[in-house]
Structure formats: C-alpha cells, structure tokens
Design a protein around this motif. Structure first.
Motif, mmCIF file in Angstrom:
data_model
loop_
_atom_site.group_PDB
_atom_site.id
_atom_site.type_symbol
_atom_site.label_atom_id
_atom_site.label_comp_id
_atom_site.label_asym_id
_atom_site.label_seq_id
_atom_site.Cartn_x
_atom_site.Cartn_y
_atom_site.Cartn_z
ATOM 1 N N PRO A 33 90.656 85.205 -21.256
ATOM 2 C CA PRO A 33 90.371 86.624 -21.019
ATOM 3 C C PRO A 33 89.545 86.767 -19.513
ATOM 4 N N GLY A 34 89.194 87.927 -19.260
ATOM 5 C CA GLY A 34 88.450 88.127 -18.422
ATOM 6 C C GLY A 34 86.922 88.493 -18.766
ATOM 7 N N GLY A 35 86.331 89.459 -18.200
ATOM 8 C CA GLY A 35 84.700 89.564 -18.220
ATOM 9 C C GLY A 35 84.522 89.837 -19.666
ATOM 10 N N GLU A 36 83.108 89.365 -20.268
ATOM 11 C CA GLU A 36 83.081 89.595 -21.670
ATOM 12 C C GLU A 36 82.320 91.028 -21.563
ATOM 13 N N LEU A 37 82.760 91.848 -22.735
ATOM 14 C CA LEU A 37 82.314 93.325 -22.667
ATOM 15 C C LEU A 37 81.183 93.433 -24.017
ATOM 16 N N TYR A 38 81.166 92.386 -24.847
ATOM 17 C CA TYR A 38 80.326 92.479 -25.982
ATOM 18 C C TYR A 38 80.303 91.053 -26.626
ATOM 19 N N THR A 39 78.945 90.789 -27.025
ATOM 20 C CA THR A 39 78.536 89.512 -27.872
ATOM 21 C C THR A 39 77.697 89.801 -29.133
ATOM 22 N N GLY A 40 78.076 89.465 -30.361
ATOM 23 C CA GLY A 40 77.020 89.430 -31.405
ATOM 24 C C GLY A 40 77.247 88.805 -32.406
ATOM 25 N N ASP A 41 76.175 88.158 -33.052
ATOM 26 C CA ASP A 41 76.106 87.484 -34.428
ATOM 27 C C ASP A 41 76.326 88.156 -35.708
ATOM 28 N N PHE A 42 76.908 87.884 -36.478
ATOM 29 C CA PHE A 42 77.166 88.358 -37.808
ATOM 30 C C PHE A 42 77.167 87.235 -38.912
ATOM 31 N N GLN A 43 76.581 87.435 -40.129
ATOM 32 C CA GLN A 43 76.478 86.446 -41.287
ATOM 33 C C GLN A 43 77.503 87.268 -41.988
ATOM 34 N N MET A 44 78.536 86.483 -42.483
ATOM 35 C CA MET A 44 79.531 86.876 -43.274
ATOM 36 C C MET A 44 79.761 85.985 -44.626
ATOM 37 N N THR A 45 80.300 86.590 -45.825
ATOM 38 C CA THR A 45 80.469 85.928 -47.138
ATOM 39 C C THR A 45 82.050 85.999 -47.009
ATOM 40 N N GLY A 46 82.672 84.834 -47.443
ATOM 41 C CA GLY A 46 83.998 84.828 -47.475
ATOM 42 C C GLY A 46 84.663 85.501 -48.783
ATOM 43 N N SER A 47 85.833 85.857 -48.400
ATOM 44 C CA SER A 47 86.772 86.442 -49.380
ATOM 45 C C SER A 47 88.339 86.067 -49.232
ATOM 46 N N ASP A 48 89.089 85.857 -50.126
ATOM 47 C CA ASP A 48 90.331 85.407 -50.096
ATOM 48 C C ASP A 48 91.246 86.614 -49.898
ATOM 49 N N SER A 49 90.745 87.746 -50.215
ATOM 50 C CA SER A 49 91.675 88.954 -50.252
ATOM 51 C C SER A 49 91.191 90.242 -49.860
ATOM 52 N N ALA A 50 89.991 90.312 -49.536
ATOM 53 C CA ALA A 50 89.249 91.447 -49.156
ATOM 54 C C ALA A 50 89.071 91.528 -47.807
ATOM 55 N N MET A 51 89.525 92.533 -46.951
ATOM 56 C CA MET A 51 89.260 92.586 -45.421
ATOM 57 C C MET A 51 87.724 93.065 -45.100
ATOM 58 N N GLN A 52 87.179 92.528 -44.138
ATOM 59 C CA GLN A 52 85.780 92.579 -43.784
ATOM 60 C C GLN A 52 85.538 93.562 -42.705
ATOM 61 N N GLU A 53 84.592 94.080 -42.477
ATOM 62 C CA GLU A 53 84.459 95.191 -41.422
ATOM 63 C C GLU A 53 83.026 95.048 -40.804
ATOM 64 N N ILE A 54 83.270 94.968 -39.531
ATOM 65 C CA ILE A 54 81.784 95.041 -38.610
ATOM 66 C C ILE A 54 81.953 96.371 -37.951
ATOM 67 N N ASN A 55 80.904 96.971 -38.151
ATOM 68 C CA ASN A 55 80.758 98.329 -37.276
ATOM 69 C C ASN A 55 80.227 98.310 -36.084
ATOM 70 N N LEU A 56 80.700 98.723 -35.076
ATOM 71 C CA LEU A 56 80.221 98.672 -33.649
ATOM 72 C C LEU A 56 79.822 100.008 -32.948
#
Length: 284
Positions: A91-114
């Motif tokens: 890819p080209g230039g980086e536009l965003y980077t951020g660290d997040f702690q997530m808990t695994g789930s086999d069926s549920a979509m997880q969401e990160i609000n930006l």
C-alpha cells in the motif's frame, strides 16, 4: 488510554442519537452464524488486509467491522489504514494506526468506531489488522476468511515477515478476509457518532466548493468543519464556515480541539448482541 465501546453484532443495530448515513464496503460473503476459517499462522507484526473501493475520494472512515475468533482469549491488535490508490501489492502512505484490545468470538462481528479520529480516505484504500503476540506463531484468536472461495483475489493481502506484501492467494489462502469498512454516504460524522446532513466530505479545491457551514481542508481536499457553536472553540467563536476563530484551546495546527467524553452514542441493540469494551492506546 481511552476506552471506546464496541459491539459484537448478532442482530440489527441503531443509533439512539441520529441515523447514520453510511456505505458498507466489503469483499467477503460471510453471514451471521455462518462458516469461517480463522487464520492462526500469523507471526508477530504480520498483517492481513483488505482493499476497498469507495464511490468517491474524500469520504470519512466511520468504523471497521471484522470477525476475530478461533478462541475467546483477549489480544491486542493494531488497526492500520493506508492510501491504496496505486493498486500495487504494497500500500501507499499510512493514514491511521491505533491499538485495540479485542476478545475473540467465533460468530459475532466486532466493531471499532473511528468517528472521532476523522480518517479521510481516498477512493481506493486498504485496511489491515496487525497481529501482536509473544509466541510463534500467534495462534488464536485471529482474523477470519469466509468459506465461499476467494472472490476478490486483488483485494486480499498479507504482509509476511520474509516476503513482505503479497496477495493472500500467494500463500494458498482460500477465502476473502472478513474485514469491512463503513464510510460516510455523502455525509460527514459528528463527534457524537451521528452524521451531520450538511457535511458531504466531498472533494474540493476551495471553500466555495463546499456546502454552507463548511470549509475546504486543503491538505485532504475534502469539505469539513471544526465547530458548530462557540462551545467547540475553547473561548473563541465559530464562524459561518464552521472554523474556530480566536480562543486558546487550539491544537498545534491551529484547528479548534473538540473534546469528547468518550461516549460516542448510546447503541440500541435490536437483536442478540454482546457488549465488549475495547481499550485503545492514544497515538503518539
């Protein structure tokens, strides 16, 4: 550190504050409670990523959804966004980077609000999940691929420690990464997670090309605003272009700093959902 809410989506979600005019971009065919394959072979700092094509440049990236499981443990990942206009393996230039702690789930979509990060993307961009781990390989939880074959070979990538950026098919992976991007549908996001009907986020070269209450951000060539009232301007005033004038509470770029209390809206879950808490480190 700032905590932001995330939803494991199993039903229909709606904002209690405002309807969000948004466009979903995805390459995968995964459906809720469907079959997926979790990729446990990542090494530390390797990345799985998806390329997305927006209707137009200058839209705001509101949130990212992904399937992240194989185990229910917690893991810190790094979400990255790049300009992918050139269309190469890397890819080209980086536009965003951020660290997040997530808990695994086999069926549920997880969401990160930006929303509060104001990530403006070009017409073609890439979203990646960088794996952080102290074991080799990282194992689970991890990102997932759908089970209906590789439908977009030119939009699924893997950054491998020795070979660098390659299409995921190069490594024999069959399926599209279950990573989705949500961008403004011709509207801009407010700091509380809603969308202001007057903000287009459209491309511009001057203030005259933007709707009322907005100015042209020449760095990104996109219509935007800093304020809606003097309360957003730290003692200054808010002019007719949505720009802060005067006042002392301004950042180094001269822009007004709009504070957030971390509450980006109250989710109403109209189906079966699981509320998680994702902890995000501030970018340095």
């Amino acid at each position: 550190m700032r905590a932001v809410g995330a939803i494991c989506v199993l039903g229909v979600l709606a904002w209690s504050s405002a309807a969000v005019a948004e466009t979903e971009l995805k390459n995968d065919g995964f459906v809720t409670n469907g079959t997926a394959g979790f990729q446990g072979g990542f090494h530390n700092n390797e990345i799985g990523a998806s390329r997305f094509v927006a209707p137009a440049a200058g839209r705001q990236l509101l949130k990212v959804q992904l399937l992240f499981g194989g185990a229910t443990a917690q893991r810190t990942i790094t979400l990255k966004v790049w300009d992918d206009t050139a269309g190469g393996n890397a890819p080209g230039g980086e536009l965003y980077t951020g660290d997040f702690q997530m808990t695994g789930s086999d069926s549920a979509m997880q969401e990160i609000n930006l929303v509060v990060d104001n990530v403006i993307v070009p017409a073609q961009f890439r979203v990646g999940i960088l794996m952080q781990c102290s074991v080799d390989p990282c194992g689970y939880p991890s990102i997932a691929r759908d089970a209906d074959g590789l439908n977009a070979p030119d939009k699924n990538y893997l950054m491998e420690s020795s070979l660098g950026w390659q299409r995921s098919a190069t490594f024999g992976l069959n399926g599209d990464w279950i990573i989705r991007a949500f961008i403004t549908d011709g509207g801009g996001a407010t700091s509380d997670g809603g969308v202001d009907a007057g903000v287009t986020g459209g491309a511009c070269n001057g203030n005259a090309e933007c709707p009322g209450g907005q100015f042209c951000d020449l760095a990104n060539h996109a219509c935007t605003f800093e304020c809606r009232s003097a309360e957003d301007c730290g003692g200054g005033t808010c002019n007719s272009l949505g720009m802060c004038v005067g006042g002392g509470d301004r950042d180094a770029s001269g822009c007004c700093r709009v504070e957030s209390n971390g509450d980006v809206g109250v989710w109403v879950v109209l189906g079966v959902g699981v509320l998680l808490v994702i902890v995000r480190r501030r970018r340095s």
